[in-house]
Scaffold this motif. Structure first.
Motif, PDB file in Angstrom:
ATOM      1  N   LEU A 140       0.758  -1.250  -0.033  1.00  0.00           N
ATOM      2  CA  LEU A 140       0.006   0.106  -0.097  1.00  0.00           C
ATOM      3  C   LEU A 140       0.664   1.126   0.063  1.00  0.00           C
ATOM      4  CD1 LEU A 140      -2.876  -1.064   2.462  1.00  0.00           C
ATOM      5  CD2 LEU A 140      -2.838  -0.833  -0.107  1.00  0.00           C
ATOM      6  N   ALA A 141       1.997   1.065   0.358  1.00  0.00           N
ATOM      7  CA  ALA A 141       2.975   2.047   0.314  1.00  0.00           C
ATOM      8  C   ALA A 141       3.804   2.294  -0.978  1.00  0.00           C
ATOM      9  CB  ALA A 141       4.245   2.224   1.302  1.00  0.00           C
ATOM     10  N   GLY A 142       3.413   1.486  -1.857  1.00  0.00           N
ATOM     11  CA  GLY A 142       4.208   1.447  -3.226  1.00  0.00           C
ATOM     12  C   GLY A 142       5.514   0.632  -3.426  1.00  0.00           C
ATOM     13  N   ILE A 143       5.554  -0.234  -2.324  1.00  0.00           N
ATOM     14  CA  ILE A 143       6.789  -0.919  -2.371  1.00  0.00           C
ATOM     15  C   ILE A 143       6.532  -2.510  -2.614  1.00  0.00           C
ATOM     16  CG2 ILE A 143       8.749  -1.506  -0.892  1.00  0.00           C
ATOM     17  CD1 ILE A 143       8.299   0.854   0.781  1.00  0.00           C
ATOM     18  N   PRO A 144       6.790  -3.007  -3.862  1.00  0.00           N
ATOM     19  CA  PRO A 144       6.601  -4.343  -3.920  1.00  0.00           C
ATOM     20  C   PRO A 144       7.323  -5.396  -3.201  1.00  0.00           C
ATOM     21  CG  PRO A 144       7.567  -3.479  -5.837  1.00  0.00           C
ATOM     22  CD  PRO A 144       7.457  -2.279  -4.917  1.00  0.00           C
ATOM     23  N   ALA A 145       6.867  -6.262  -2.618  1.00  0.00           N
ATOM     24  CA  ALA A 145       7.932  -7.522  -1.949  1.00  0.00           C
ATOM     25  C   ALA A 145       8.857  -8.028  -2.550  1.00  0.00           C
ATOM     26  CB  ALA A 145       7.109  -8.314  -0.969  1.00  0.00           C
ATOM     27  N   THR A 146       8.522  -8.251  -4.000  1.00  0.00           N
ATOM     28  CA  THR A 146       9.346  -8.854  -4.729  1.00  0.00           C
ATOM     29  C   THR A 146       9.443  -8.210  -6.311  1.00  0.00           C
ATOM     30  OG1 THR A 146       7.891 -10.630  -5.796  1.00  0.00           O
ATOM     31  CG2 THR A 146       9.245 -11.266  -3.833  1.00  0.00           C
ATOM     32  N   MET A 147      10.531  -8.126  -6.774  1.00  0.00           N
ATOM     33  CA  MET A 147      10.670  -7.423  -8.055  1.00  0.00           C
ATOM     34  C   MET A 147      11.633  -8.447  -8.884  1.00  0.00           C
ATOM     35  SD  MET A 147       8.824  -4.528  -8.926  1.00  0.00           S
ATOM     36  CE  MET A 147      10.033  -3.322  -9.911  1.00  0.00           C
ATOM     37  N   ARG A 148      11.413  -8.925 -10.143  1.00  0.00           N
ATOM     38  CA  ARG A 148      12.281  -9.669 -10.895  1.00  0.00           C
ATOM     39  C   ARG A 148      13.712  -8.871 -11.152  1.00  0.00           C
ATOM     40  NH1 ARG A 148      10.128 -11.435 -16.709  1.00  0.00           N
ATOM     41  NH2 ARG A 148       9.295  -9.281 -16.455  1.00  0.00           N
ATOM     42  N   GLN A 149      13.525  -7.646 -11.220  1.00  0.00           N
ATOM     43  CA  GLN A 149      14.844  -6.831 -11.283  1.00  0.00           C
ATOM     44  C   GLN A 149      15.507  -6.821 -10.341  1.00  0.00           C
ATOM     45  OE1 GLN A 149      11.877  -5.721 -12.035  1.00  0.00           O
ATOM     46  NE2 GLN A 149      11.735  -5.398 -14.400  1.00  0.00           N
ATOM     47  N   THR A 150      15.116  -6.956  -8.983  1.00  0.00           N
ATOM     48  CA  THR A 150      15.938  -6.965  -7.537  1.00  0.00           C
ATOM     49  C   THR A 150      16.083  -8.153  -6.835  1.00  0.00           C
ATOM     50  OG1 THR A 150      13.894  -6.006  -6.570  1.00  0.00           O
ATOM     51  CG2 THR A 150      15.320  -4.400  -7.702  1.00  0.00           C
ATOM     52  N   ASN A 151      14.995  -8.928  -6.669  1.00  0.00           N
ATOM     53  CA  ASN A 151      15.070  -9.994  -5.861  1.00  0.00           C
ATOM     54  C   ASN A 151      14.071 -11.011  -5.852  1.00  0.00           C
ATOM     55  OD1 ASN A 151      12.874  -7.866  -4.970  1.00  0.00           O
ATOM     56  ND2 ASN A 151      12.541  -9.468  -3.256  1.00  0.00           N
ATOM     57  N   HIS A 152      14.303 -12.320  -5.821  1.00  0.00           N
ATOM     58  CA  HIS A 152      13.262 -13.362  -5.726  1.00  0.00           C
ATOM     59  C   HIS A 152      13.134 -14.018  -4.855  1.00  0.00           C
ATOM     60  CE1 HIS A 152      13.456 -13.566 -10.369  1.00  0.00           C
ATOM     61  NE2 HIS A 152      14.974 -13.250 -10.198  1.00  0.00           N
ATOM     62  N   LEU A 207      18.702   1.198   1.100  1.00  0.00           N
ATOM     63  CA  LEU A 207      17.371   1.969   1.277  1.00  0.00           C
ATOM     64  C   LEU A 207      16.563   1.489   2.182  1.00  0.00           C
ATOM     65  CD1 LEU A 207      16.851   2.784  -2.570  1.00  0.00           C
ATOM     66  CD2 LEU A 207      17.507   4.472  -0.801  1.00  0.00           C
ATOM     67  N   ALA A 208      15.695   2.124   3.205  1.00  0.00           N
ATOM     68  CA  ALA A 208      14.887   1.808   3.940  1.00  0.00           C
ATOM     69  C   ALA A 208      13.558   2.382   4.100  1.00  0.00           C
ATOM     70  CB  ALA A 208      15.553   1.588   5.298  1.00  0.00           C
ATOM     71  N   ALA A 209      12.462   1.951   4.527  1.00  0.00           N
ATOM     72  CA  ALA A 209      11.286   2.469   4.746  1.00  0.00           C
ATOM     73  C   ALA A 209      10.562   2.327   5.919  1.00  0.00           C
ATOM     74  CB  ALA A 209      10.194   2.429   3.420  1.00  0.00           C
ATOM     75  N   ILE A 210      10.095   3.161   6.720  1.00  0.00           N
ATOM     76  CA  ILE A 210       9.524   2.810   7.932  1.00  0.00           C
ATOM     77  C   ILE A 210       8.045   3.266   7.622  1.00  0.00           C
ATOM     78  CG2 ILE A 210       9.266   3.284  10.390  1.00  0.00           C
ATOM     79  CD1 ILE A 210      12.249   4.440  10.430  1.00  0.00           C
ATOM     80  N   ILE A 211       6.919   2.183   8.146  1.00  0.00           N
ATOM     81  CA  ILE A 211       5.697   2.277   7.855  1.00  0.00           C
ATOM     82  C   ILE A 211       4.930   2.224   9.375  1.00  0.00           C
ATOM     83  CG2 ILE A 211       3.764   1.626   6.556  1.00  0.00           C
ATOM     84  CD1 ILE A 211       5.612   0.558   4.548  1.00  0.00           C
ATOM     85  N   SER A 212       4.185   3.205   9.502  1.00  0.00           N
ATOM     86  CA  SER A 212       3.794   3.212  11.022  1.00  0.00           C
ATOM     87  C   SER A 212       2.235   3.167  10.805  1.00  0.00           C
ATOM     88  CB  SER A 212       4.184   4.374  11.819  1.00  0.00           C
ATOM     89  OG  SER A 212       3.451   4.315  13.176  1.00  0.00           O
ATOM     90  N   SER A 213       1.413   2.491  11.482  1.00  0.00           N
ATOM     91  CA  SER A 213       0.069   2.471  11.544  1.00  0.00           C
ATOM     92  C   SER A 213      -0.555   2.369  10.124  1.00  0.00           C
ATOM     93  CB  SER A 213      -0.459   3.605  12.356  1.00  0.00           C
ATOM     94  OG  SER A 213      -0.069   3.702  13.621  1.00  0.00           O
ATOM     95  N   SER A 214      -0.262   1.383   9.211  1.00  0.00           N
ATOM     96  CA  SER A 214      -0.555   1.350   7.781  1.00  0.00           C
ATOM     97  C   SER A 214      -2.003   1.190   7.744  1.00  0.00           C
ATOM     98  CB  SER A 214      -0.067   0.124   7.392  1.00  0.00           C
ATOM     99  OG  SER A 214      -0.413   0.059   5.971  1.00  0.00           O
ATOM    100  N   THR A 215      -2.607   1.800   6.850  1.00  0.00           N
ATOM    101  CA  THR A 215      -4.164   1.843   6.698  1.00  0.00           C
ATOM    102  C   THR A 215      -5.034   2.735   7.551  1.00  0.00           C
ATOM    103  OG1 THR A 215      -4.994  -0.455   7.419  1.00  0.00           O
ATOM    104  CG2 THR A 215      -3.831  -0.310   5.393  1.00  0.00           C
ATOM    105  N   THR A 216      -4.327   3.277   8.415  1.00  0.00           N
ATOM    106  CA  THR A 216      -5.263   4.052   9.480  1.00  0.00           C
ATOM    107  C   THR A 216      -4.949   5.427   9.381  1.00  0.00           C
ATOM    108  OG1 THR A 216      -3.488   4.179  11.358  1.00  0.00           O
ATOM    109  CG2 THR A 216      -4.755   2.197  11.213  1.00  0.00           C
ATOM    110  N   ALA A 217      -5.812   6.176   9.775  1.00  0.00           N
ATOM    111  CA  ALA A 217      -5.508   7.808   9.890  1.00  0.00           C
ATOM    112  C   ALA A 217      -4.390   8.237  10.268  1.00  0.00           C
ATOM    113  CB  ALA A 217      -6.764   8.342  10.532  1.00  0.00           C
ATOM    114  N   GLN A 218      -3.565   7.456  11.156  1.00  0.00           N
ATOM    115  CA  GLN A 218      -2.266   7.764  11.935  1.00  0.00           C
ATOM    116  C   GLN A 218      -1.105   7.313  10.918  1.00  0.00           C
ATOM    117  OE1 GLN A 218      -4.952   6.291  13.727  1.00  0.00           O
ATOM    118  NE2 GLN A 218      -5.659   8.243  14.057  1.00  0.00           N
ATOM    119  N   GLU A 219      -1.193   6.743   9.875  1.00  0.00           N
ATOM    120  CA  GLU A 219      -0.118   6.229   8.953  1.00  0.00           C
ATOM    121  C   GLU A 219       0.876   7.117   8.730  1.00  0.00           C
ATOM    122  OE1 GLU A 219      -0.727   3.527   5.574  1.00  0.00           O
ATOM    123  OE2 GLU A 219      -0.252   5.248   4.563  1.00  0.00           O
ATOM    124  N   ARG A 220       1.938   6.676   8.942  1.00  0.00           N
ATOM    125  CA  ARG A 220       3.286   7.408   8.671  1.00  0.00           C
ATOM    126  C   ARG A 220       4.140   6.885   7.513  1.00  0.00           C
ATOM    127  NH1 ARG A 220       4.954  11.050  12.548  1.00  0.00           N
ATOM    128  NH2 ARG A 220       6.669  11.679  11.355  1.00  0.00           N
TER     129      ARG A 220
END
Length: 264
Positions: A140-152, A207-220
């Motif tokens: 939902l943040a636009g980060i695919p768990a797998t991509m053929r170009q990067t990881n299997h 690279l890293a991403a921190i996702i807090s309270s996903s899908t809620t009004a408090q999402e960061r």
């Protein structure tokens, strides 16, 4: 609310004395499975975790008894043995018991422990998978768990025991795999985890991403790096519940944001 069985009559019967172990997904009610919604509509007891969104609990039958059995790191929490006993006790009373957990009950949710306890007690149970929070938050943040170009492959790991000495060595080994890593429950030990990754050979500019309270009004969502993740989280006041995504997949987000419709 019109019962699901009126339009989709092939749901299994939730029999008295059974326990259903269900996942509530990452938060938003729209990500519930139909089986989980059906269970909410017919359960007599809903034994729920702290991370189950209040909007989901409002979907339970009006006569259902809502029983809080949450576990939060570093805070007074229900003991797992007591939760197991509660499920057994309520089922033996002939209640339809829904054990509702955030995410998926079998992914860092202790659902396996509860299923074993029910088996030993001779009680019937059903598993209802949920959308596990780490994968959902990433997608939902636009980060695919797998991509053929990067990881299997992708690694899912719990961060709640990172301060333990054995776990420190395990983090270093994970860093050497070269695969993206999604860390659940990392915030209490974020500095230790990121430091261990670097000791394992992971460059600090990974690279890293921190996702807090996903899908809620408090999402960061914070886009950062392994070397800066702990400092950025502290500066921006990001707290649990959260997941951290580490690796090249975190960089795909910036390529998708321009055309990606937001979740809310």
């Amino acid at each position: 609310m019109k019962p699901l069985t009126d339009s989709l009559p092939n749901f299994p019967e939730f029999a008295p004395g059974e326990v259903w172990l269900a996942g509530a997904g990452p938060g938003d009610p729209g990500l519930l499975t139909l089986h989980a919604l059906h269970a909410l509509q017919v359960a007599d007891d809903v034994v729920h975790d702290a991370l189950v969104d209040p909007r989901i609990l409002r979907l339970a039958d009006k006569e259902a008894k809502l029983i809080f059995a949450g576990k939060r790191g570093g805070r007074p929490s229900a003991q797992q043995a007591d939760i197991n006993e509660l499920l057994i006790e309520r089922a033996r009373m002939g209640r339809r018991v829904l054990r509702l957990k955030g995410g998926d009950p079998f992914v860092f949710g202790r659902g396996g422990e509860e299923a074993l306890a029910l088996t030993r007690a001779g009680l019937r149970f059903r598993i209802i998978p949920g959308i596990t929070s780490g994968l959902a938050a990433a997608a939902l943040a636009g980060i695919p768990a797998t991509m053929r170009q990067t990881n299997h492959a992708v690694i899912l790991v719990a961060g709640s025991r990172a301060a333990d000495g054995t776990s420190q060595a395990e983090w270093e080994k994970l860093a050497r795999t070269g695969q993206p890593i999604i860390v659940y429950m990392p915030m209490a030990n974020l500095s230790e985890i990121m430091a261990a990754f670097q000791r394992g050979g992971m460059p600090p500019d990974t690279l890293a991403a921190i996702i807090s309270s996903s899908t809620t009004a408090q999402e960061r969502i914070i886009e950062t790096s392994v070397g800066m993740a702990a400092a950025d989280a502290a500066t921006q006041g990001v707290s649990a519940p959260a997941v951290v995504i580490v690796g090249a997949i975190a960089g795909v987000r910036q390529q998708l944001l321009a055309n990606m419709v937001g979740w809310r």
